[in-house]
Scaffold this motif. Structure first.
Motif, short mmCIF file in Angstrom:
data_model
loop_
_atom_site.label_atom_id
_atom_site.label_comp_id
_atom_site.label_asym_id
_atom_site.label_seq_id
_atom_site.Cartn_x
_atom_site.Cartn_y
_atom_site.Cartn_z
N ARG A 205 5.50 -2.81 -20.07
CA ARG A 205 4.42 -3.73 -19.70
C ARG A 205 3.38 -3.00 -18.86
NH1 ARG A 205 6.04 -9.51 -17.65
NH2 ARG A 205 6.58 -8.50 -15.68
N GLU A 206 2.15 -3.03 -19.32
CA GLU A 206 1.06 -2.31 -18.67
C GLU A 206 0.24 -3.17 -17.72
OE1 GLU A 206 -0.09 1.11 -21.94
OE2 GLU A 206 -1.27 -0.75 -21.90
N ALA A 207 0.14 -4.47 -18.02
CA ALA A 207 -0.76 -5.31 -17.22
C ALA A 207 -0.31 -6.76 -17.23
CB ALA A 207 -2.19 -5.21 -17.75
N ILE A 208 -0.65 -7.46 -16.15
CA ILE A 208 -0.50 -8.91 -16.05
C ILE A 208 -1.85 -9.45 -15.64
CG2 ILE A 208 0.66 -10.82 -14.88
CD1 ILE A 208 3.01 -8.95 -14.35
N GLY A 209 -2.49 -10.20 -16.52
CA GLY A 209 -3.83 -10.68 -16.23
C GLY A 209 -4.76 -9.52 -15.92
N PRO A 210 -5.51 -9.61 -14.81
CA PRO A 210 -6.45 -8.55 -14.47
C PRO A 210 -5.81 -7.35 -13.78
CG PRO A 210 -6.54 -10.26 -12.81
CD PRO A 210 -5.58 -10.75 -13.87
N LEU A 211 -4.50 -7.44 -13.51
CA LEU A 211 -3.82 -6.41 -12.71
C LEU A 211 -3.07 -5.43 -13.61
CD1 LEU A 211 -3.23 -5.47 -9.83
CD2 LEU A 211 -1.22 -6.97 -9.84
N GLU A 212 -3.43 -4.15 -13.51
CA GLU A 212 -2.76 -3.11 -14.29
C GLU A 212 -1.80 -2.33 -13.41
OE1 GLU A 212 -5.32 -0.65 -16.56
OE2 GLU A 212 -6.18 -2.32 -17.68
N LEU A 213 -0.77 -1.80 -14.04
CA LEU A 213 0.21 -1.00 -13.31
C LEU A 213 -0.48 0.23 -12.73
CD1 LEU A 213 3.17 -0.38 -12.54
CD2 LEU A 213 3.39 0.78 -14.75
N ASP A 214 -0.26 0.46 -11.43
CA ASP A 214 -0.85 1.60 -10.74
C ASP A 214 -0.29 2.89 -11.35
OD1 ASP A 214 -1.58 3.62 -8.91
OD2 ASP A 214 -1.55 2.22 -7.24
N PRO A 215 -1.17 3.76 -11.90
CA PRO A 215 -0.69 5.00 -12.52
C PRO A 215 -0.04 5.96 -11.54
CG PRO A 215 -3.08 5.02 -12.34
CD PRO A 215 -2.64 3.64 -11.98
N ASP A 216 -0.25 5.75 -10.25
CA ASP A 216 0.36 6.63 -9.24
C ASP A 216 1.80 6.25 -8.93
OD1 ASP A 216 -1.95 8.16 -8.96
OD2 ASP A 216 -2.76 6.86 -7.39
N LEU A 217 2.25 5.10 -9.42
CA LEU A 217 3.62 4.66 -9.16
C LEU A 217 4.57 5.26 -10.19
CD1 LEU A 217 3.29 0.85 -8.27
CD2 LEU A 217 3.68 2.76 -6.70
N GLU A 218 5.55 5.98 -9.72
CA GLU A 218 6.60 6.48 -10.59
C GLU A 218 7.61 5.36 -10.84
OE1 GLU A 218 6.72 9.39 -12.06
OE2 GLU A 218 4.88 10.13 -11.09
N PRO A 219 8.41 5.46 -11.93
CA PRO A 219 9.45 4.44 -12.15
C PRO A 219 10.34 4.28 -10.93
CG PRO A 219 9.23 5.83 -14.09
CD PRO A 219 8.36 6.44 -13.03
N GLY A 220 10.51 3.02 -10.49
CA GLY A 220 11.31 2.73 -9.32
C GLY A 220 10.51 2.62 -8.04
N GLU A 221 9.23 3.00 -8.07
CA GLU A 221 8.39 2.92 -6.87
C GLU A 221 7.61 1.61 -6.85
OE1 GLU A 221 7.46 7.65 -5.96
OE2 GLU A 221 5.91 6.40 -6.88
N CYS A 222 7.22 1.19 -5.64
CA CYS A 222 6.44 -0.03 -5.50
C CYS A 222 5.42 0.15 -4.39
CB CYS A 222 7.33 -1.24 -5.21
SG CYS A 222 8.11 -1.22 -3.58
N ARG A 223 4.48 -0.76 -4.33
CA ARG A 223 3.49 -0.81 -3.24
C ARG A 223 3.06 -2.25 -3.06
NH1 ARG A 223 -1.59 -1.99 -4.94
NH2 ARG A 223 -2.41 -1.18 -6.90
N TYR A 224 2.49 -2.54 -1.87
CA TYR A 224 1.93 -3.86 -1.62
C TYR A 224 0.63 -4.02 -2.40
CZ TYR A 224 5.18 -4.73 2.22
OH TYR A 224 6.31 -4.94 2.97
N LEU A 225 0.38 -5.23 -2.86
CA LEU A 225 -0.89 -5.52 -3.52
C LEU A 225 -2.01 -5.55 -2.47
CD1 LEU A 225 -0.10 -8.36 -6.08
CD2 LEU A 225 -0.04 -5.88 -6.41
N ARG A 226 -3.18 -5.12 -2.89
CA ARG A 226 -4.35 -5.21 -2.02
C ARG A 226 -4.84 -6.67 -2.01
NH1 ARG A 226 -5.28 -0.91 -5.66
NH2 ARG A 226 -4.77 1.12 -4.73
N PRO A 227 -5.56 -7.07 -0.95
CA PRO A 227 -6.01 -8.46 -0.87
C PRO A 227 -6.76 -8.93 -2.11
CG PRO A 227 -6.37 -7.37 1.21
CD PRO A 227 -5.91 -6.31 0.26
N GLU A 228 -7.61 -8.08 -2.67
CA GLU A 228 -8.38 -8.49 -3.84
C GLU A 228 -7.49 -8.63 -5.07
OE1 GLU A 228 -8.92 -3.93 -3.50
OE2 GLU A 228 -8.80 -5.70 -2.17
N GLU A 229 -6.38 -7.89 -5.11
CA GLU A 229 -5.45 -8.02 -6.22
C GLU A 229 -4.68 -9.34 -6.13
OE1 GLU A 229 -4.45 -3.31 -7.12
OE2 GLU A 229 -3.32 -4.38 -5.58
#
Length: 233
Positions: A205-229
């Motif tokens: 899965r590459e995207a949900i609505g306007p939000l695309e998977l961050d290319p800097d995230l390796e499998p198993g990694e996560c980050r907080y969403l930015r306010p605009e996201e």
């Protein structure tokens, strides 16, 4: 907010442990010991537990690059849970926003905000989830056009009477296609591909609505969403 709820959301204490801390006079509000968990506290007041100033953990929104081999269930059966990949306080409050099956990788949203989760996952909002599929056999332009028409018209999945909502199917190469769906039925994309006799070997899965998977995230990694996201939904 009730003081006992504030304690449970700002610490690792359960509700019962928070009530015990109150009875033991370990909690103060604006330097005054408070023992009643029903007492109301505001954002401007200072709450301390055992002398330490507490801050309530607010709603959290994360993007995870889900790898193959982990379950989105909070009570996994045969594989690790996606929450095992996250190291933040109060994991028990978090839940996946929708699901990906064990063999599917890619973008997974995680939050503890139930209303936001509903906005993302509700079929009535027609939020498009985009998948990249690797096929078991090469596909021609002609076959891709035929499948695209069937996706647009809706499919009857095995064991169901209700047609799927209109979906998209786009050929990228002989063995790669992009698929867009607005529903979240059980194993939907894989079952749709089975219905059109186009087996796949990999799904991401590459995207949900306007939000695309961050290319800097390796499998198993996560980050907080930015306010605009977060606001995009």
């Amino acid at each position: 907010m009730r003081l006992d709820r504030f304690l449970s959301e700002a610490t690792e204490l359960t509700r019962s442990q928070a009530k015990r801390a109150l009875k033991l006079r370990e909690v103060s509000v604006d330097d005054v010991v408070v023992r009643d968990g029903a007492s109301q506290v505001s954002d401007t007041q200072t709450v301390r537990w055992q002398g330490e100033v507490l801050e309530r953990i607010g709603w959290r929104y994360l993007m995870l690059h889900k790898p193959v081999g982990v379950e989105c269930s909070l009570r996994p059966t045969h594989h690790p849970s996606v929450l095992d990949l996250i190291d933040i306080p109060q994991l028990d409050r978090l839940h996946p926003v929708g699901r990906l099956d064990v063999e599917t990788s890619g973008l997974l949203l995680i939050s503890d905000d139930g209303k936001w989760t509903h906005r993302v996952t509700s079929p009535n909002r027609a939020c498009v989830k985009r998948y990249r599929a690797t096929l078991a056999e090469p596909i021609s332009d002609k076959d891709a056009e035929r499948i695209a028409r069937r996706f647009e018209a809706g499919l009857t999945l095995q064991g169901e009477d209700r047609l799927t909502r209109p979906a998209t199917f786009e050929r990228i190469s002989e063995r790669e296609v992009l698929i867009g769906v607005t529903e979240g039925r059980y194993h939907q994309v894989r079952r749709m591909m089975t219905a059109v006799e186009c087996p796949l070997v990999q799904l991401h899965r590459e995207a949900i609505g306007p939000l695309e998977l961050d290319p800097d995230l390796e499998p198993g990694e996560c980050r907080y969403l930015r306010p605009e996201e977060v606001a995009a939904f």
